[in-house]
Scaffold this motif. Structure first.
Motif, PDB file in Angstrom:
ATOM      1  N   ASP A 163     -10.009 -15.642  -2.674  1.00 38.36           N
ATOM      2  CA  ASP A 163     -10.066 -15.929  -1.249  1.00 38.36           C
ATOM      3  C   ASP A 163      -8.926 -15.287  -0.466  1.00 38.36           C
ATOM      4  O   ASP A 163      -8.814 -15.456   0.736  1.00 38.36           O
ATOM      5  N   ARG A 164      -8.073 -14.547  -1.145  1.00 36.22           N
ATOM      6  CA  ARG A 164      -6.993 -13.838  -0.467  1.00 36.22           C
ATOM      7  C   ARG A 164      -6.579 -12.636  -1.320  1.00 36.22           C
ATOM      8  O   ARG A 164      -6.893 -12.576  -2.509  1.00 36.22           O
ATOM      9  N   GLN A 165      -5.884 -11.709  -0.704  1.00 34.74           N
ATOM     10  CA  GLN A 165      -5.403 -10.542  -1.432  1.00 34.74           C
ATOM     11  C   GLN A 165      -4.042 -10.858  -2.054  1.00 34.74           C
ATOM     12  O   GLN A 165      -3.302 -11.709  -1.557  1.00 34.74           O
ATOM     13  N   PRO A 166      -3.710 -10.199  -3.149  1.00 32.72           N
ATOM     14  CA  PRO A 166      -2.418 -10.470  -3.791  1.00 32.72           C
ATOM     15  C   PRO A 166      -1.255 -10.122  -2.873  1.00 32.72           C
ATOM     16  O   PRO A 166      -1.367  -9.211  -2.048  1.00 32.72           O
ATOM     17  N   PRO A 167      -0.154 -10.849  -2.982  1.00 33.76           N
ATOM     18  CA  PRO A 167       1.006 -10.559  -2.128  1.00 33.76           C
ATOM     19  C   PRO A 167       1.570  -9.176  -2.421  1.00 33.76           C
ATOM     20  O   PRO A 167       1.502  -8.687  -3.550  1.00 33.76           O
ATOM     21  N   HIS A 224     -12.657  -7.778 -12.624  1.00 39.57           N
ATOM     22  CA  HIS A 224     -13.943  -7.454 -11.993  1.00 39.57           C
ATOM     23  C   HIS A 224     -14.753  -8.719 -11.691  1.00 39.57           C
ATOM     24  O   HIS A 224     -15.608  -8.715 -10.807  1.00 39.57           O
ATOM     25  N   THR A 225     -14.466  -9.786 -12.418  1.00 40.71           N
ATOM     26  CA  THR A 225     -15.175 -11.049 -12.199  1.00 40.71           C
ATOM     27  C   THR A 225     -14.686 -11.779 -10.954  1.00 40.71           C
ATOM     28  O   THR A 225     -15.285 -12.773 -10.538  1.00 40.71           O
ATOM     29  N   GLY A 226     -13.568 -11.308 -10.375  1.00 38.26           N
ATOM     30  CA  GLY A 226     -12.980 -11.992  -9.226  1.00 38.26           C
ATOM     31  C   GLY A 226     -11.835 -12.916  -9.597  1.00 38.26           C
ATOM     32  O   GLY A 226     -11.185 -13.470  -8.716  1.00 38.26           O
ATOM     33  N   ARG A 227     -11.588 -13.076 -10.895  1.00 38.60           N
ATOM     34  CA  ARG A 227     -10.469 -13.923 -11.327  1.00 38.60           C
ATOM     35  C   ARG A 227      -9.143 -13.194 -11.125  1.00 38.60           C
ATOM     36  O   ARG A 227      -9.072 -11.970 -11.271  1.00 38.60           O
ATOM     37  N   PRO A 228      -8.083 -13.935 -10.802  1.00 37.86           N
ATOM     38  CA  PRO A 228      -6.768 -13.293 -10.727  1.00 37.86           C
ATOM     39  C   PRO A 228      -6.303 -12.854 -12.105  1.00 37.86           C
ATOM     40  O   PRO A 228      -6.594 -13.507 -13.109  1.00 37.86           O
ATOM     41  N   GLY A 229      -5.588 -11.737 -12.146  1.00 40.72           N
ATOM     42  CA  GLY A 229      -5.016 -11.253 -13.389  1.00 40.72           C
ATOM     43  C   GLY A 229      -3.606 -11.779 -13.592  1.00 40.72           C
ATOM     44  O   GLY A 229      -3.048 -12.481 -12.734  1.00 40.72           O
ATOM     45  N   VAL A 230      -3.011 -11.411 -14.708  1.00 41.51           N
ATOM     46  CA  VAL A 230      -1.693 -11.916 -15.083  1.00 41.51           C
ATOM     47  C   VAL A 230      -0.634 -11.585 -14.031  1.00 41.51           C
ATOM     48  O   VAL A 230       0.289 -12.369 -13.792  1.00 41.51           O
ATOM     49  N   GLY A 241      -1.702  -2.305  -6.449  1.00 40.18           N
ATOM     50  CA  GLY A 241      -1.271  -2.836  -5.159  1.00 40.18           C
ATOM     51  C   GLY A 241      -1.819  -1.994  -4.028  1.00 40.18           C
ATOM     52  O   GLY A 241      -2.608  -1.071  -4.247  1.00 40.18           O
ATOM     53  N   GLY A 242      -1.376  -2.295  -2.829  1.00 39.76           N
ATOM     54  CA  GLY A 242      -1.817  -1.533  -1.676  1.00 39.76           C
ATOM     55  C   GLY A 242      -3.308  -1.658  -1.415  1.00 39.76           C
ATOM     56  O   GLY A 242      -3.996  -0.663  -1.209  1.00 39.76           O
ATOM     57  N   TYR A 243      -3.803  -2.893  -1.403  1.00 35.11           N
ATOM     58  CA  TYR A 243      -5.238  -3.111  -1.230  1.00 35.11           C
ATOM     59  C   TYR A 243      -5.701  -2.708   0.166  1.00 35.11           C
ATOM     60  O   TYR A 243      -5.071  -3.028   1.172  1.00 35.11           O
ATOM     61  N   VAL A 244      -6.809  -1.968   0.216  1.00 37.78           N
ATOM     62  CA  VAL A 244      -7.423  -1.566   1.476  1.00 37.78           C
ATOM     63  C   VAL A 244      -8.876  -2.031   1.460  1.00 37.78           C
ATOM     64  O   VAL A 244      -9.605  -1.772   0.492  1.00 37.78           O
ATOM     65  N   ASN A 245      -9.287  -2.729   2.516  1.00 38.44           N
ATOM     66  CA  ASN A 245     -10.667  -3.228   2.581  1.00 38.44           C
ATOM     67  C   ASN A 245     -11.671  -2.111   2.354  1.00 38.44           C
ATOM     68  O   ASN A 245     -11.501  -1.005   2.874  1.00 38.44           O
ATOM     69  N   ASP A 246     -12.689  -2.413   1.581  1.00 42.93           N
ATOM     70  CA  ASP A 246     -13.804  -1.506   1.286  1.00 42.93           C
ATOM     71  C   ASP A 246     -13.461  -0.391   0.300  1.00 42.93           C
ATOM     72  O   ASP A 246     -14.360   0.256  -0.219  1.00 42.93           O
ATOM     73  N   THR A 247     -12.184  -0.124   0.070  1.00 44.35           N
ATOM     74  CA  THR A 247     -11.834   0.948  -0.870  1.00 44.35           C
ATOM     75  C   THR A 247     -11.041   0.447  -2.073  1.00 44.35           C
ATOM     76  O   THR A 247     -10.866   1.170  -3.033  1.00 44.35           O
ATOM     77  N   GLY A 248     -10.538  -0.781  -2.022  1.00 47.86           N
ATOM     78  CA  GLY A 248      -9.827  -1.344  -3.166  1.00 47.86           C
ATOM     79  C   GLY A 248      -8.355  -0.976  -3.184  1.00 47.86           C
ATOM     80  O   GLY A 248      -7.755  -0.662  -2.155  1.00 47.86           O
ATOM     81  N   TYR A 249      -7.774  -0.989  -4.361  1.00 49.39           N
ATOM     82  CA  TYR A 249      -6.335  -0.755  -4.521  1.00 49.39           C
ATOM     83  C   TYR A 249      -6.030   0.734  -4.449  1.00 49.39           C
ATOM     84  O   TYR A 249      -6.596   1.533  -5.190  1.00 49.39           O
ATOM     85  N   GLN A 250      -5.119   1.067  -3.570  1.00 49.98           N
ATOM     86  CA  GLN A 250      -4.752   2.463  -3.349  1.00 49.98           C
ATOM     87  C   GLN A 250      -3.352   2.795  -3.862  1.00 49.98           C
ATOM     88  O   GLN A 250      -2.857   3.889  -3.621  1.00 49.98           O
TER      89      GLN A 250
END
Length: 198
Positions: free
Chosen positions: A3-7, A103-109, A167-176
């Motif tokens: 429900d939120r992007q990683p800090p 990929h399942t939507g679960r947070p990683g370590v 890191g560097g998440y961008v909507n629609d394109t994922g982690y950049q």
């Protein structure tokens, strides 16, 4: 789904001075007092108290392109280390990595890795019974197209650690990009429970 992007790290957690011109053989996190390097030993568990990480570790290797393979995607609470490189706690730059999310939507370590701040500690238990305690010197985020390989992976005469995730998440394109934590060994917990500190 999350429900939120990683800090992501704030500018205040980056290095405050340029790293160019530092003593040869010392990389970016060599700003903290370090204890004597340890002999090589396999790392078995990684703990980061500030973000509630307590994860087993697995050995990683490189793919055909020379990039570090990520940990297996079927275990979100698994951290990896580059097994052909420096062992955490030994002289040099040890590299650890883990998933930010799955990929399942679960947070990683390392979902909360970008929330670390200077002075936080990272503990790595080793097969020799010692625990290497690292202190965070900086947390930075880089665009993948401008990733500073020499700064992140450069050799050092000090026992240093890098912890890396997406890191560097961008909507629609994922982690950049990638979040990179720089840390230096500042204490060692002996098997008898005694500490050696810098």
């Amino acid at each position: 789904m999350l429900d939120r992007q990683p800090p992501q790290p704030s500018a205040g957690q980056a290095f405050s001075t340029p790293t160019a011109g530092r003593t040869p053989g010392r990389t970016a996190s060599a700003t903290l007092p370090a204890v004597q390097p340890l002999p090589p030993a396999k790392p078995v568990r990684l703990r980061i108290p500030a973000i509630n990480v307590n994860a087993p570790m697995t050995k990683l290797d490189l793919d055909r392109a020379g990039a570090l393979r990520p940990p297996p995607a079927d275990n979100p609470n698994l951290a990896g280390w580059y097994g052909e490189g420096t062992a955490p706690g030994s002289a040099g730059t040890a590299v650890t990595t883990g998933h930010v999310d799955m990929h399942t939507g679960r947070p990683g370590v390392f979902y909360e890795l970008g929330a670390l701040t200077k002075g936080d500690t990272i503990e790595i238990s080793r097969a020799d019974g010692r625990t290497a305690v690292f202190t965070v010197a900086a947390v930075e985020v880089y665009d993948k197209e401008r990733f500073p390989n020499d700064k992140v992976y450069g050799s050092s005469d000090l026992p240093e650690l890098r912890v890396i995730t997406c890191g560097g998440y961008v909507n629609d394109t994922g982690y950049q990009g990638n979040v990179v934590v720089y840390a230096t060994l500042t204490a060692v917990k002996q098997p008898n429970g005694h500490f050696l500190a810098g």
